[in-house]
Design an enzyme around this catalytic site. Structure first.
Site, PDB file in Angstrom:
ATOM      1  CB  SER A 193      14.660  63.236   1.303  1.00 56.83           C
ATOM      2  OG  SER A 193      15.971  63.103   0.762  1.00 56.83           O
ATOM      3  CE  LYS A 194      11.756  69.151  -3.009  1.00 52.33           C
ATOM      4  NZ  LYS A 194      10.817  69.263  -4.159  1.00 52.33           N
ATOM      5  NE  ARG A 195      19.604  62.557   1.050  1.00 51.76           N
ATOM      6  CZ  ARG A 195      20.294  61.477   0.685  1.00 51.76           C
ATOM      7  NH1 ARG A 195      21.048  61.510  -0.390  1.00 51.76           N
ATOM      8  NH2 ARG A 195      20.239  60.377   1.409  1.00 51.76           N
ATOM      9  N   GLY A 235      15.194  64.251  -5.794  1.00 53.40           N
ATOM     10  CA  GLY A 235      14.377  64.828  -6.861  1.00 53.40           C
ATOM     11  C   GLY A 235      12.958  65.067  -6.370  1.00 53.40           C
ATOM     12  CD  GLU A 287       8.169  68.566  -6.186  1.00 58.42           C
ATOM     13  OE1 GLU A 287       9.205  69.186  -6.489  1.00 58.42           O
ATOM     14  OE2 GLU A 287       8.119  67.749  -5.241  1.00 58.42           O
TER      15      GLU A 287
END
Length: 488
Positions: free
Chosen positions: A251-253, A255, A261
């Site tokens: 997930s985004k946590r 990175g 991106e």
């Protein structure tokens, strides 16, 4: 002929898990000389956007995953957007209704929520209890006349098991009694995922469905729908999940997770493709670095693992550095140029001299670069007239005893030079240290800080040669003025 598909929903960017699924489908198709199809599953009317579609297409194209049929390409099995295929779905649903293999369900959201809550309290699987399946035709007619809205549900078998062979996981079976009568058609007239995916895969003659194992529980439902329609199901291959370094779902946590991106911070697409291929697949000899033709030649579903794959950012960073060192200096400069332009170090309309400077500057640091977004910091002193000095370097190196005299003496000797090659600069510096009877470090260190503003950087004499005599001498005099506390 092998035909596979990647079928994303345009509700966000192309993420690592989706990109890995697309890559494995693409590699399998190329290895088998088959067709790779891109289909857009846009039946989420609320969340599907054109921006997300553009981001998915951009991500796939950046990775080099071209498709043989689909948006922007066309093909004989189109249209390749599910919302453009609505007319094709209804006839099959009507066929299932006529045979009693599907039925209208009139339950309201409140009734479904209460049904789920009761099942949980009674410690039963929270599935639909089939109450509308038991309605008579008269009951249904009365509800239709009353204007009650309905969905269409598939009548799942209530006994036995659904078995299939998975090319990754082996033989799998599900008890039919534990599976619910899933919705085929929503009240809006739009099919659900489990309905549309079967009808589309059959229409597009998909031979192998290669997807994440989060879809494993959907497979028995889809197989039963294939059987109800008298169709042969495709072969199945469910890939292991991609987890973060801590073992939780990526997930985004953790990175960056969106492919774009990684592009924006300077990963090379070929490095990311190589790394993605190793998320759940390996060769017998555990080879790490592959060129694309080699990946295609060696890829097989049989070598895909059942256990979750762990996304390791440090390994990807190492791999990217390996790929950066393998490209030519001209190609590296071409790829680094947008990052230098974004940093304001190089203009958008740079001339040939600027391009040569970029190529030479980047080549000097090529061994150190791990991501392209590092290039501006590593090379900025080549493109700036006024450089910034690291305060620690000033205090520890430039203001060291004797440094001011070294800079003045070198400035005079450099002014007298006619050869500005690396070898010539090195010869002058070493000869000066020998004449003064001092260690070369007492010459090299203040010289480096004076011309670059920092203690670390590329080869000192390559740096001097690229800057040229005029800029080197000017910077030496400015640095000396900084030491003396006067304006240059």
């Amino acid at each position: 002929m092998v035909r596979v598909r990647f079928a994303p929903s345009p509700t966000g960017f192309l993420h690592i898990g989706g990109a890995r699924t697309a890559l494995f489908n693409w590699l399998f198709a190329r290895r088998q000389r088959g067709a790779f199809i891109l289909r857009i599953e846009d039946t989420d009317e609320v969340r599907s956007t054109d921006e997300s579609l553009a981001a998915i297409v951009q991500g796939l194209r950046w990775l080099g995953l071209d498709w043989d049929e689909g948006p922007e390409v066309g093909g004989s099995s189109g249209p390749y957007f599910q919302m453009q295929r609505l007319g094709q779905y209804r006839s099959f649903i009507d066929q299932l209704l006529a045979k009693g293999q599907a039925y209208p369900c009139y339950c309201t959201p409140e009734e479904l929520a209460a049904m789920r809550q009761t099942a949980l309290l009674e410690k039963r699987p929270p599935k639909y209890d089939g109450r509308c399946r038991r309605f008579s035709s008269e009951d249904r007619s009365a509800r239709d006349r009353a204007g009650q809205s309905s969905v269409v549900r598939f009548a799942m078998p209530t006994e036995g098991v659904t078995r299939f062979h998975d090319l990754v996981r082996g033989d799998v079976e599900f008890e039919n009694a534990l599976l619910d009568d899933f919705v085929l058609l929503k009240t809006s007239g739009v099919p659900t995922y489990n309905c549309a995916v079967v009808l589309d895969d059959h229409a597009m003659q998909i031979t192998h469905v290669i997807r994440g194992d989060d879809h494993l529980s959907n497979t028995p439902r889809q197989i039963q729908l294939y059987c109800a329609l008298g169709w042969e199901p495709p072969q199945w291959a469910h890939l292991s999940m991609v987890l973060g370094p801590d073992g939780s779902r990526l997930s985004k946590r953790h990175g960056a997770t969106a492919v774009i991106e990684f592009k924006d911070v300077g990963y090379l697409p070929e490095a990311l493709v190589n790394y993605l291929a190793l998320l759940g697949w390996s060769t017998e000899d555990s080879q790490q670095l592959f060129r694309l033709p080699e990946l295609i030649e060696k890829f097989s579903l049989e070598r895909c693992g059942k256990n979750p794959a762990i996304f390791d950012p440090q390994k990807l960073l190492w791999m990217n550095g390996e790929y950066i060192r393998q490209v030519s200096k001209e190609e590296l400069a071409k790829r680094a140029l947008p990052f230098l332009q974004k940093a304001g170090l190089v203009s958008e309309t740079g001339d040939d001299a600027t391009q040569r400077l970029v190529t030479q500057a980047v080549a000097l640091e090529q061994e150190k670069i791990k991501r392209l977004d590092e290039v501006p910091h590593l090379t900025e002193f080549f493109f700036q007239e006024e450089i910034a000095y690291d305060p620690a370097a000033v205090n520890q190196v430039l203001k060291a005893q004797g440094a001011e005299q070294v800079l003045e003496d070198l400035a005079q000797r450099f002014e007298a030079m006619t050869d500005f090659s690396e070898q010539a600069f090195e010869q002058v510096c070493r000869q000066y240290a020998k004449e003064r009877g001092i260690a070369t470090g007492k010459v090299f260190h203040p010289l480096r800080v004076a011309v670059s503003g920092r203690t670390q950087g590329p080869s000192l004499f390559g740096l001097l040669a690229l800057l040229g005599k005029s800029r080197v001498v000017t910077r030496l005099r400015r640095a000396r003025s900084l030491i003396l506390g006067v304006r240059p």
